[in-house]
Design an enzyme around this catalytic site. Structure first.
Site, mmCIF file in Angstrom:
data_model
loop_
_atom_site.group_PDB
_atom_site.id
_atom_site.type_symbol
_atom_site.label_atom_id
_atom_site.label_comp_id
_atom_site.label_asym_id
_atom_site.label_seq_id
_atom_site.Cartn_x
_atom_site.Cartn_y
_atom_site.Cartn_z
ATOM 1 N N SER A 1 0.834 -1.203 0.000
ATOM 2 C CA SER A 1 0.000 0.000 0.000
ATOM 3 C C SER A 1 0.866 1.248 0.000
ATOM 4 O O SER A 1 1.967 1.255 0.569
ATOM 5 C CB SER A 1 -0.867 -0.028 1.255
ATOM 6 O OG SER A 1 -1.450 1.228 1.461
ATOM 7 N N TYR B 1 -1.658 -0.827 10.949
ATOM 8 C CA TYR B 1 -1.915 -1.422 9.623
ATOM 9 C C TYR B 1 -0.722 -1.183 8.699
ATOM 10 O O TYR B 1 -0.206 -2.112 8.068
ATOM 11 C CB TYR B 1 -3.196 -0.818 9.022
ATOM 12 C CG TYR B 1 -3.359 -1.128 7.547
ATOM 13 C CD1 TYR B 1 -3.662 -2.416 7.116
ATOM 14 C CD2 TYR B 1 -3.187 -0.126 6.580
ATOM 15 C CE1 TYR B 1 -3.794 -2.697 5.763
ATOM 16 C CE2 TYR B 1 -3.321 -0.401 5.234
ATOM 17 C CZ TYR B 1 -3.622 -1.691 4.824
ATOM 18 O OH TYR B 1 -3.737 -1.967 3.485
ATOM 19 N N LYS C 1 2.263 -3.766 6.735
ATOM 20 C CA LYS C 1 2.683 -3.788 5.322
ATOM 21 C C LYS C 1 4.197 -3.601 5.228
ATOM 22 O O LYS C 1 4.872 -4.276 4.448
ATOM 23 C CB LYS C 1 1.958 -2.688 4.537
ATOM 24 C CG LYS C 1 0.458 -2.888 4.417
ATOM 25 C CD LYS C 1 0.114 -4.102 3.575
ATOM 26 C CE LYS C 1 -1.363 -4.394 3.517
ATOM 27 N NZ LYS C 1 -1.712 -5.701 2.976
HETATM 28 N N1 LIG Z 1 -8.826 -1.511 -0.522
HETATM 29 C C1 LIG Z 1 -7.824 -0.664 -0.323
HETATM 30 O O1 LIG Z 1 -8.021 0.552 -0.262
HETATM 31 C C2 LIG Z 1 -6.407 -1.176 -0.203
HETATM 32 C C3 LIG Z 1 -5.342 -0.276 -0.373
HETATM 33 C C4 LIG Z 1 -4.024 -0.760 -0.253
HETATM 34 C C5 LIG Z 1 -3.801 -2.101 0.040
HETATM 35 N N2 LIG Z 1 -4.866 -2.949 0.212
HETATM 36 C C6 LIG Z 1 -4.597 -4.346 0.552
HETATM 37 O O2 LIG Z 1 -5.153 -5.180 -0.453
HETATM 38 C C7 LIG Z 1 -5.584 -6.423 0.102
HETATM 39 C C8 LIG Z 1 -7.001 -6.681 -0.322
HETATM 40 O O3 LIG Z 1 -7.812 -5.594 0.119
HETATM 41 P P1 LIG Z 1 -9.369 -5.531 -0.178
HETATM 42 O O4 LIG Z 1 -9.738 -4.095 -0.254
HETATM 43 O O5 LIG Z 1 -9.728 -6.450 -1.286
HETATM 44 O O6 LIG Z 1 -9.915 -6.106 1.198
HETATM 45 P P2 LIG Z 1 -11.119 -7.125 1.475
HETATM 46 O O7 LIG Z 1 -11.356 -7.101 2.942
HETATM 47 O O8 LIG Z 1 -12.262 -6.852 0.573
HETATM 48 O O9 LIG Z 1 -10.471 -8.519 1.050
HETATM 49 C C9 LIG Z 1 -9.635 -9.246 1.896
HETATM 50 C C10 LIG Z 1 -10.130 -10.689 1.910
HETATM 51 O O10 LIG Z 1 -9.266 -11.450 2.756
HETATM 52 C C11 LIG Z 1 -10.069 -12.301 3.558
HETATM 53 N N3 LIG Z 1 -9.288 -12.573 4.771
HETATM 54 C C12 LIG Z 1 -8.927 -11.706 5.755
HETATM 55 N N4 LIG Z 1 -8.185 -12.333 6.694
HETATM 56 C C13 LIG Z 1 -8.041 -13.613 6.271
HETATM 57 C C14 LIG Z 1 -7.388 -14.753 6.806
HETATM 58 N N5 LIG Z 1 -6.727 -14.692 7.974
HETATM 59 N N6 LIG Z 1 -7.431 -15.916 6.114
HETATM 60 C C15 LIG Z 1 -8.118 -15.992 4.934
HETATM 61 N N7 LIG Z 1 -8.767 -14.965 4.400
HETATM 62 C C16 LIG Z 1 -8.738 -13.784 5.057
HETATM 63 C C17 LIG Z 1 -11.369 -11.555 3.788
HETATM 64 O O11 LIG Z 1 -12.457 -12.402 4.075
HETATM 65 C C18 LIG Z 1 -11.551 -10.840 2.457
HETATM 66 O O12 LIG Z 1 -12.311 -11.611 1.552
HETATM 67 C C19 LIG Z 1 -5.388 -6.287 1.612
HETATM 68 O O13 LIG Z 1 -4.184 -6.921 1.968
HETATM 69 C C20 LIG Z 1 -5.284 -4.789 1.828
HETATM 70 O O14 LIG Z 1 -4.509 -4.473 2.961
HETATM 71 C C21 LIG Z 1 -6.160 -2.515 0.089
#
Ligand SMILES: NC(=O)c1ccc[n+]([C@@H]2O[C@H](COP(=O)([O-])OP(=O)(O)OC[C@H]3O[C@@H](n4cnc5c(N)ncnc54)[C@H](O)[C@@H]3O)[C@@H](O)[C@H]2O)c1
Length: 338
Positions: free
Chosen positions: A128, A152, A156
């Site tokens: 991120s 958080y 990362k």
């Molecule tokens: N959405 C954003 O703004 C953003 C920005 C930068 C980075 N990210 C990173 O991208 C990744 C995906 O983000 P997203 O927005 O799709 O989030 P999201 O919450 O929609 O998706 C994450 C998925 O991981 C699953 N999950 C969480 N913990 C778990 C575990 N211990 N075992 C198995 N499954 C698990 C959840 O059920 C969910 O389906 C994350 O790592 C997040 O930190 C997101």
């Protein structure tokens, strides 16, 4: 167009992961989804089938379960892992930091251990722009100093450090850390998108919920920043573009062993909160009433990406503009009671 490669996608029923699954399938990969459904629903698999005509194998499980991971790698021939699973709410991470370190750091170590044991070495990680902390210069280049300002962000940073150490000690690894800016929008079919539980942390789903009448007012955190209209400026990137960036990163990793690549995925252009509200009002034809409240702790004034590395190494460039981001987010909001 089958390419006979199989990718394990953790968090593949989540917001960004589900879009990546669609793009992988459409690029000819076989996909296995592993998710514990802590922040998503298994009906996403049906939507992926409707979009692609393919049902990816779904494994309900937790990335912290090492025995489960070992059995998944033993029973499948997996070529690469795209790792999206994790917790992502900055505010929540200050309240339950241990859960964040456990899911995001321990969970990632479990996956890497299982991969090492199985001889799988291609790994694409969801990092991120939060790793840059308060920008010292803009646009943010990958060489910008990294410092997290909350648990958080720390998770990362810690994982990036682990991956750097891993790549340095064993040149068989092929690792890409993709530093996302602000993912928004939804699939053009309106079948998959972001479904935040409770009050959205991010601007776009909040704007969409106010436009549709689900929430009365949008809170704008500060209009006294040093930006053109005083509100925060961010680099919003369409989730489908982001997902395509993952497929390109995987192809890059397939070609280049012994490297850990860290690369920004954004558009290179910043938009203010007020500009995004205005764009959404135009697309939806609905008013988005808002109220300016005080700044949110930890928020930076402005942040956008230098995207030169993604263009030169990954041959990737975001193609969807703000109008399409709003149109697709609005379609998703209207189609679904998410
Ligand atoms: N959405 C954003 O703004 C953003 C920005 C930068 C980075 N990210 C990173 O991208 C990744 C995906 O983000 P997203 O927005 O799709 O989030 P999201 O919450 O929609 O998706 C994450 C998925 O991981 C699953 N999950 C969480 N913990 C778990 C575990 N211990 N075992 C198995 N499954 C698990 C959840 O059920 C969910 O389906 C994350 O790592 C997040 O930190 C997101």
């Amino acid at each position: 167009m089958q390419n006979n490669k199989t990718v394990l996608v953790t968090g593949g029923t989540g917001y960004i992961g589900s879009h990546a699954v669609v793009e992988l399938i459409e690029s000819g990969y076989r996909v296995i989804v592993l998710d514990n459904l802590s922040n998503s629903r298994d009906t996403v698999i049906d939507s992926i089938f409707t979009i692609t005509g393919v049902v990816p194998e779904f494994i309900l499980g937790d990335i912290r379960n090492g025995a489960l991971l070992d059995s998944v790698f033993k029973s499948h021939s997996i070529d690469a892992v795209m790792h999206f699973a994790g917790l992502k709410a900055v505010g929540e991470s200050t309240e339950i930091p241990l859960a964040y370190y456990d899911n995001n750091v321990n969970g990632t170590i479990q996956i890497l251990n299982a991969m090492k044991a199985a001889g799988v070495r291609s790994f694409i990680f969801s990092s991120s722009a939060t790793v840059y902390g308060h920008p010292e210069w803009l646009p943010l280049t990958e060489s910008h100093p990294r410092r997290a300002t909350n648990p958080y962000g720390n998770t990362k940073l810690m994982v990036e450090g682990i991956l750097e150490d891993l790549a340095a000690c064993d040149n068989e690894w092929r690792i890409a850390c993709l530093r996302y800016f602000n993912p928004v929008g939804a699939h053009g079919t309106g079948l998959i998108g972001e479904s935040p539980a409770g009050l959205p942390n991010n601007l776009m789903p909040y704007v969409a919920q106010v436009a549709s009448g689900r929430r009365p007012t949008l809170y704008v955190f500060g209009n006294d920043y040093d930006t053109a209209d005083g509100t925060g400026v961010r680099d919003y990137v369409h989730v489908v573009d982001l997902a395509k960036g993952h497929v390109n990163a995987l192809a890059y990793c397939e070609r280049n062993a012994g490297r850990m690549l860290a690369v920004n995925l954004g558009t290179g252009v910043g938009y203010s909160v007020l500009e995004m509200i205005q764009a959404f009002e135009q697309v939806s034809g609905k008013p988005v009433p808002y109220k300016v409240v005080s700044r949110r702790e930890g928020d930076v004034a402005a942040c956008w990406a230098d995207v030169a590395l993604a263009e030169s190494l990954l041959k990737w460039k975001a193609e969807r503009g703000v109008r399409q981001m709003c149109e697709d987010a609005w379609r998703w909001e209207r189609n679904f009671e998410n």
